[in-house]
Design a protein around this motif. Structure first.
Motif, mmCIF file in Angstrom:
data_model
loop_
_atom_site.group_PDB
_atom_site.id
_atom_site.type_symbol
_atom_site.label_atom_id
_atom_site.label_comp_id
_atom_site.label_asym_id
_atom_site.label_seq_id
_atom_site.Cartn_x
_atom_site.Cartn_y
_atom_site.Cartn_z
ATOM 1 N N GLU A 41 70.322 -47.324 19.890
ATOM 2 C CA GLU A 41 69.603 -46.171 20.453
ATOM 3 C C GLU A 41 69.714 -46.150 21.985
ATOM 4 N N THR A 42 69.539 -47.347 22.595
ATOM 5 C CA THR A 42 69.639 -47.454 24.063
ATOM 6 C C THR A 42 71.072 -47.183 24.516
ATOM 7 N N ALA A 60 71.551 -43.550 24.722
ATOM 8 C CA ALA A 60 70.803 -43.002 25.875
ATOM 9 C C ALA A 60 71.545 -43.296 27.179
ATOM 10 N N ASP A 95 74.645 -41.126 27.743
ATOM 11 C CA ASP A 95 74.288 -39.803 28.266
ATOM 12 C C ASP A 95 74.320 -39.785 29.786
ATOM 13 N N LYS A 112 68.281 -39.351 33.100
ATOM 14 C CA LYS A 112 68.744 -38.241 32.274
ATOM 15 C C LYS A 112 68.313 -38.533 30.845
ATOM 16 N N GLY A 113 68.051 -37.499 30.085
ATOM 17 C CA GLY A 113 67.740 -37.689 28.665
ATOM 18 C C GLY A 113 66.445 -38.443 28.441
ATOM 19 N N SER A 114 66.466 -39.359 27.460
ATOM 20 C CA SER A 114 65.224 -40.005 27.007
ATOM 21 C C SER A 114 64.851 -41.253 27.814
ATOM 22 N N LEU A 115 65.724 -41.680 28.711
ATOM 23 C CA LEU A 115 65.428 -42.936 29.428
ATOM 24 C C LEU A 115 64.300 -42.775 30.434
ATOM 25 N N THR A 116 63.450 -43.813 30.518
ATOM 26 C CA THR A 116 62.359 -43.794 31.509
ATOM 27 C C THR A 116 62.738 -44.696 32.678
#
Length: 682
Positions: free
Chosen positions: A18-19, A22, A25, A148-152
């Motif tokens: 999953e990472t 991310a 991306d 970008k995207g879902s990363l915090t």
């Protein structure tokens, strides 16, 4: 299996599928990509003395709670928590918005640490971070990454930390020891560590210094490598011009050359004589005398037995160049002709025949010069004026009309040295940075919109003397989005204002080529006294009788464009004026107006413009060809850029660079570009 930096990020313990998706991306595929994904700024959590903190600056403060917190609710679920804090000798107000739960954590006389924006006028800090107790954080600088995207932010910091701790030992040094010692640079591994996890300001400064120089050197090696390869694989004509004749021609000019012109002429002559093809950019401010320099180059090439070509962006500019060049060259039995799309029928056939037979020595024109039917007998020297107006392809086609002719690009748009070094790195750059003697400085004034009546009164005084004026507007027609003076409205207002006393013309980009030509001819011939126009008059129009330029909404233009527009006046012997009508709201807008009224030096203005706008906006994003640097900033790191260019120039020419193991990594970088197609440079 042993880890290496080119493996996928999934090879790191702690990163799953999953990472990986991310990170991809964000164009992070390998461990190397992740380790070199540098922060673009840092949150500074150092404690500072309030006396040093500027208004609206973000700051971290430590102090003792000096009043009970007061909590007020307003609107839907909105709250404001306020209390007083004693920070050293200052008693300040602290405000937390929409964090009501902090009320129970703030206790009288306890020491706390807060971070927020400082309001110097109200002695208040709008806080967004809170810690009980004194600051115990070891790391005063928190890296901030582009996400970008879902990363915090927390996530990316964690993954970079994982990558560094598992694979940091694999980071190899790419620089030779000699360069590291010469500039006292951090080694690569320590520099990467300090970029992500700086322990103090100095640590960060040294890491940045290393990567700024590395990026610039790598880029300059590629540019200069390309230039060397092109030079050595594109033999020139070695034009043996007649020096006594050339000296006689220069002596015949109506005015002596300035020192800057002499220097540039020598550079051009040296290129003509050399066995390599000339690839030179000539920059000269409006009115600095580029045309005369071009004429000397064309004459030199003619005495060596070659034809010359001068390509310009507009018909009117082509006509002006033909007039100027004929005055200078025809007394020496040199035949100059004009070729544009307006030249038709018998006249066109005559020119094409004369060109192919070698009877025409110099052809001046628009992109009509690159049509298939245009065949030169022996083309030796090609000049492109306002070269940024032509595409790369158009310039290439003209160059291929001869056997490796020498090529000179000219521009009156002063390009900051920073950009000349990067964007035109593969060219030699010449600069005319001196104005001919006796040229009057254009007086520039900044006026607010409410002073329009006074401005028009001043304008009429010039018209009474028999002079002419330009009035420039940013838009053609009214736009709902922008409250900006438009050309059609202004034309109608001025026509009404001057009534039958003076004729007001209108020029804009939507007119056809013929209509534009007609309007300009009417203005050049003084049939029209005031020309209302959009920026289409920016380049090359020469009306010596025009002494006044009024620019509406001047804050909407960049400095370089304002300077180009201003250069349309001041071309005759009379004093000329430029009035900037502007009500700028921003500090940058006000600064632009101030700079414009203080200097007439295009090069100073172009540097300031670059500082205010940034490199991408200077040329416009699409055609800028600007390199993307991760760490380096061409404007702020200009000295490092110059150092890297000088070093790259020495390395490219040295045998050691091409043979020694010490430079292996830098050579590999160069070979990756495909410039040399497997060939070794001598």
């Amino acid at each position: 299996m042993e880890q290496n930096l080119n493996q996928s990020v999934i090879a790191l313990k702690g990163i799953g599928e999953e990472t990986r998706i991310a990170l991809e991306d964000m164009k992070i595929f390998t461990i190397h990509d992740l380790i070199e994904y540098f922060p673009y700024r840092y949150e500074d959590y150092r404690l500072r003395d309030l006396a040093e903190v500027k208004h609206e600056e973000k700051v971290t403060l430590e102090g003792k709670v000096h009043s009970e917190p007061s909590l007020v609710y307003y609107g839907k679920k909105k709250s404001r928590l306020t209390f007083r804090l004693l920070v050293e000798r200052y008693l300040i107000q602290v405000v937390f918005f929409n964090q009501p739960y902090l009320k129970n954590k703030i206790i009288m006389n306890e020491t706390i640490t807060i971070t927020g924006k400082w309001d110097q006028h109200r002695q208040t800090i709008s806080a967004n971070e809170f810690h009980n107790g004194a600051q115990v954080q070891n790391n005063n600088f928190e890296p901030v990454y582009t996400l970008k995207g879902s990363l915090t932010m927390k996530g990316i910091r964690k993954f970079i930390s994982l990558a560094f701790h598992q694979c940091g030992h694999l980071i190899e040094e790419t620089f030779p020891e000699s360069l590291i010692k010469k500039y006292k640079l951090l080694n690569r591994r320590d520099a990467v560590r300090a970029m992500h996890f700086p322990s103090n300001q100095e640590d960060l400064k040294q890491a940045r210094r290393r990567f700024v120089y590395e990026e610039f050197l790598s880029f300059q090696l590629k540019m200069l490598g390309l230039r060397k390869f092109e030079r050595e694989h594109s033999p020139g004509l070695e034009q043996k011009y007649d020096l006594p004749k050339l000296k006689n021609f220069i002596d015949s000019l109506p005015f002596p050359l300035t020192n800057a012109q002499k220097k540039v002429v020598n550079e051009i002559l040296s290129d003509l004589k050399s066995p390599y093809r000339m690839n030179r950019l000539l920059q000269g401010d409006v009115g600095s005398g580029k045309t005369v320099v071009a004429a000397i180059g064309l004459y030199a090439s003619y005495t060596a037995g070659y034809q010359g070509a001068l390509m310009v962006p507009t018909e009117i500019l082509a006509e002006q160049h033909v007039e100027s060049l004929k005055i200078l060259l025809e007394p020496f039995q040199i035949r100059c002709e004009l070729l544009t799309s307006s030249v038709k029928g018998k006249k066109r056939k005559e020119i094409l025949r004369g060109l192919a037979q070698g009877d025409i020595d110099i052809l001046i024109g628009t992109h009509a010069l690159i049509q298939n039917e245009v065949i030169f007998s022996k083309l030796g020297f090609v000049i492109t004026d306002e070269q940024h107006r032509f595409g790369v392809e158009q310039r290439r086609v003209l160059r291929e009309k001869g056997e490796n002719p020498d090529v000179l690009f000219m521009t009156a748009t002063p390009i900051p040295r920073t950009l000349a070094i990067t964007v035109f790195g593969e060219m030699d750059v010449s600069i005319i940075d001196e104005m001919p003697a006796g040229r009057k400085t254009i007086e520039t004034y900044w006026a607010k919109e409410e002073m329009l009546d006074r401005v028009l009164g001043f304008l009429e005084k010039e018209l009474v003397k028999g002079q002419q004026a330009y009035v420039i507007c940013p838009l053609i027609e009214e736009s709902e989005k922008l409250d900006v003076q438009n050309a059609i409205d202004v034309h109608s207002t001025l026509t009404h204002y001057f009534q039958s006393r003076y004729k007001v013309g209108l020029m804009h980009g939507r007119l056809g080529a013929e209509e534009k030509e007609n309007v300009m001819k009417a203005f050049s011939g003084n049939d029209v006294q005031v020309l209302v126009s959009t920026t289409v008059v920016e380049v090359g129009v020469n009306v010596p009788n025009a002494t006044m330029m009024v620019i509406y909404d001047a804050e909407r233009f960049g400095l370089s464009q304002l300077h180009q527009l201003r250069g349309r006046v001041g071309r005759g012997s009379e004093q000329s004026y430029c009035i900037l009508l502007a009500d700028p709201k921003s500090d940058v807008g006000k600064e632009r107006m101030r700079i414009m009224t203080e200097t007439n030096d295009g090069f100073v203005l172009s540097e300031k413009d670059l500082e205010l706008r940034g490199p991408g906006d200077f040329f416009g994003k699409k055609q800028s060809g600007m390199p993307e640097f991760k760490v380096a900033d061409m404007v702020h790191d200009f000295r490092a850029l110059e150092t890297a260019r000088n070093d790259a120039a020495q390395l490219i020419q040295s045998k050691v660079f091409w043979t020694s193991d010490e430079f292996k990594h830098l050579r590999e970088e160069l070979e990756k570009t495909g410039v040399f197609e497997g060939e070794k440079l001598d």
